[in-house]
Design a protein around this motif. Structure first.
Motif, PDB file in Angstrom:
ATOM      1  N   ALA A  62       0.832  -1.204   0.000  1.00  0.00           N
ATOM      2  CA  ALA A  62       0.000   0.000   0.000  1.00  0.00           C
ATOM      3  C   ALA A  62       0.872   1.262   0.000  1.00  0.00           C
ATOM      4  N   LEU A  63       1.990   1.225   0.708  1.00  0.00           N
ATOM      5  CA  LEU A  63       2.911   2.355   0.712  1.00  0.00           C
ATOM      6  C   LEU A  63       3.491   2.591  -0.682  1.00  0.00           C
ATOM      7  N   PHE A  64       3.864   1.522  -1.376  1.00  0.00           N
ATOM      8  CA  PHE A  64       4.367   1.665  -2.740  1.00  0.00           C
ATOM      9  C   PHE A  64       3.285   2.202  -3.679  1.00  0.00           C
ATOM     10  N   VAL A  65       2.047   1.772  -3.483  1.00  0.00           N
ATOM     11  CA  VAL A  65       0.949   2.290  -4.306  1.00  0.00           C
ATOM     12  C   VAL A  65       0.786   3.789  -4.060  1.00  0.00           C
ATOM     13  N   MET A  66       0.924   4.221  -2.802  1.00  0.00           N
ATOM     14  CA  MET A  66       0.829   5.655  -2.504  1.00  0.00           C
ATOM     15  C   MET A  66       1.968   6.437  -3.149  1.00  0.00           C
ATOM     16  N   LEU A  67       3.166   5.849  -3.180  1.00  0.00           N
ATOM     17  CA  LEU A  67       4.294   6.528  -3.828  1.00  0.00           C
ATOM     18  C   LEU A  67       4.063   6.670  -5.328  1.00  0.00           C
ATOM     19  N   VAL A  68       3.574   5.620  -5.957  1.00  0.00           N
ATOM     20  CA  VAL A  68       3.278   5.677  -7.391  1.00  0.00           C
ATOM     21  C   VAL A  68       2.146   6.667  -7.647  1.00  0.00           C
ATOM     22  N   THR A  69       1.171   6.711  -6.753  1.00  0.00           N
ATOM     23  CA  THR A  69       0.061   7.648  -6.894  1.00  0.00           C
ATOM     24  C   THR A  69       0.547   9.090  -6.824  1.00  0.00           C
ATOM     25  N   ALA A  70       1.470   9.371  -5.921  1.00  0.00           N
ATOM     26  CA  ALA A  70       2.007  10.731  -5.808  1.00  0.00           C
ATOM     27  C   ALA A  70       2.735  11.134  -7.083  1.00  0.00           C
ATOM     28  N   ALA A  71       3.501  10.207  -7.652  1.00  0.00           N
ATOM     29  CA  ALA A  71       4.190  10.505  -8.906  1.00  0.00           C
ATOM     30  C   ALA A  71       3.190  10.694 -10.048  1.00  0.00           C
ATOM     31  N   GLU A  72       2.144   9.882 -10.052  1.00  0.00           N
ATOM     32  CA  GLU A  72       1.116   9.985 -11.088  1.00  0.00           C
ATOM     33  C   GLU A  72       0.392  11.324 -11.009  1.00  0.00           C
ATOM     34  N   VAL A  73       0.131  11.789  -9.803  1.00  0.00           N
ATOM     35  CA  VAL A  73      -0.548  13.074  -9.638  1.00  0.00           C
ATOM     36  C   VAL A  73       0.323  14.207 -10.170  1.00  0.00           C
ATOM     37  N   ALA A  74       1.604  14.162  -9.884  1.00  0.00           N
ATOM     38  CA  ALA A  74       2.501  15.221 -10.348  1.00  0.00           C
ATOM     39  C   ALA A  74       2.544  15.271 -11.876  1.00  0.00           C
ATOM     40  N   VAL A  75       2.672  14.124 -12.503  1.00  0.00           N
ATOM     41  CA  VAL A  75       2.738  14.081 -13.964  1.00  0.00           C
ATOM     42  C   VAL A  75       1.383  14.446 -14.575  1.00  0.00           C
ATOM     43  N   ALA A  76       0.311  13.912 -14.019  1.00  0.00           N
ATOM     44  CA  ALA A  76      -1.014  14.160 -14.578  1.00  0.00           C
ATOM     45  C   ALA A  76      -1.415  15.620 -14.445  1.00  0.00           C
ATOM     46  N   LEU A  77      -1.087  16.253 -13.338  1.00  0.00           N
ATOM     47  CA  LEU A  77      -1.422  17.665 -13.194  1.00  0.00           C
ATOM     48  C   LEU A  77      -0.629  18.521 -14.177  1.00  0.00           C
ATOM     49  N   GLY A  78       0.619  18.186 -14.402  1.00  0.00           N
ATOM     50  CA  GLY A  78       1.409  18.898 -15.395  1.00  0.00           C
ATOM     51  C   GLY A  78       0.824  18.755 -16.790  1.00  0.00           C
ATOM     52  N   LEU A  79       0.434  17.540 -17.146  1.00  0.00           N
ATOM     53  CA  LEU A  79      -0.177  17.324 -18.454  1.00  0.00           C
ATOM     54  C   LEU A  79      -1.531  18.017 -18.566  1.00  0.00           C
ATOM     55  N   THR A  80      -2.269  18.045 -17.465  1.00  0.00           N
ATOM     56  CA  THR A  80      -3.557  18.723 -17.467  1.00  0.00           C
ATOM     57  C   THR A  80      -3.395  20.214 -17.723  1.00  0.00           C
ATOM     58  N   ILE A  81      -2.393  20.815 -17.112  1.00  0.00           N
ATOM     59  CA  ILE A  81      -2.140  22.240 -17.324  1.00  0.00           C
ATOM     60  C   ILE A  81      -1.771  22.513 -18.777  1.00  0.00           C
ATOM     61  N   VAL A  82      -0.943  21.655 -19.355  1.00  0.00           N
ATOM     62  CA  VAL A  82      -0.554  21.829 -20.758  1.00  0.00           C
ATOM     63  C   VAL A  82      -1.763  21.684 -21.680  1.00  0.00           C
ATOM     64  N   VAL A  83      -2.599  20.677 -21.432  1.00  0.00           N
ATOM     65  CA  VAL A  83      -3.784  20.487 -22.271  1.00  0.00           C
ATOM     66  C   VAL A  83      -4.721  21.672 -22.143  1.00  0.00           C
ATOM     67  N   PHE A  84      -4.909  22.184 -20.926  1.00  0.00           N
ATOM     68  CA  PHE A  84      -5.809  23.319 -20.738  1.00  0.00           C
ATOM     69  C   PHE A  84      -5.283  24.571 -21.433  1.00  0.00           C
TER      70      PHE A  84
END
Length: 100
Positions: A62-84
């Motif tokens: 579960a800790l590893f899933v949270m770490l991957v989730t944090a990385a996913e949020v950082a990348v996804a928010l960056g891509l979201t800003i670019v798309v917007f």
């Protein structure tokens, strides 16, 4: 003491709510939050099984899933800003129409 079945029920409910958000919403931010809800449901089930069996394996996973989730949020928010900035919308229907 709360039974493990209740934790599994809540985890499955979180997963289903997240899945419904991914399938039925068109706003990119809502879709990203729904994916986070799905991952939190899985984490709850992993932690519940780890506590039930009194082993740390599920909690470590579960800790590893949270770490991957944090990385996913950082990348996804960056891509979201670019798309917007490029499309001036967060509607997921534009992903079929993306071109340079």
């Amino acid at each position: 003491m709360i039974s493990i079945g209740l934790f599994i029920l809540v985890g499955v409910m979180l997963f289903v709510i997240g899945l419904a958000g991914v399938l039925f919403w068109k706003n990119l931010l809502i879709v990203l939050m729904s994916i986070e809800i799905m991952l939190n449901g899985v984490n709850l089930i992993l932690a519940a099984y780890a506590a039930h069996w009194q082993q740390m394996d599920g909690q470590v996973l579960a800790l590893f899933v949270m770490l991957v989730t944090a990385a996913e949020v950082a990348v996804a928010l960056g891509l979201t800003i670019v798309v917007f900035k490029r499309r001036d919308t967060l509607d997921t229907a534009i992903f079929g129409k993306l071109r340079r």
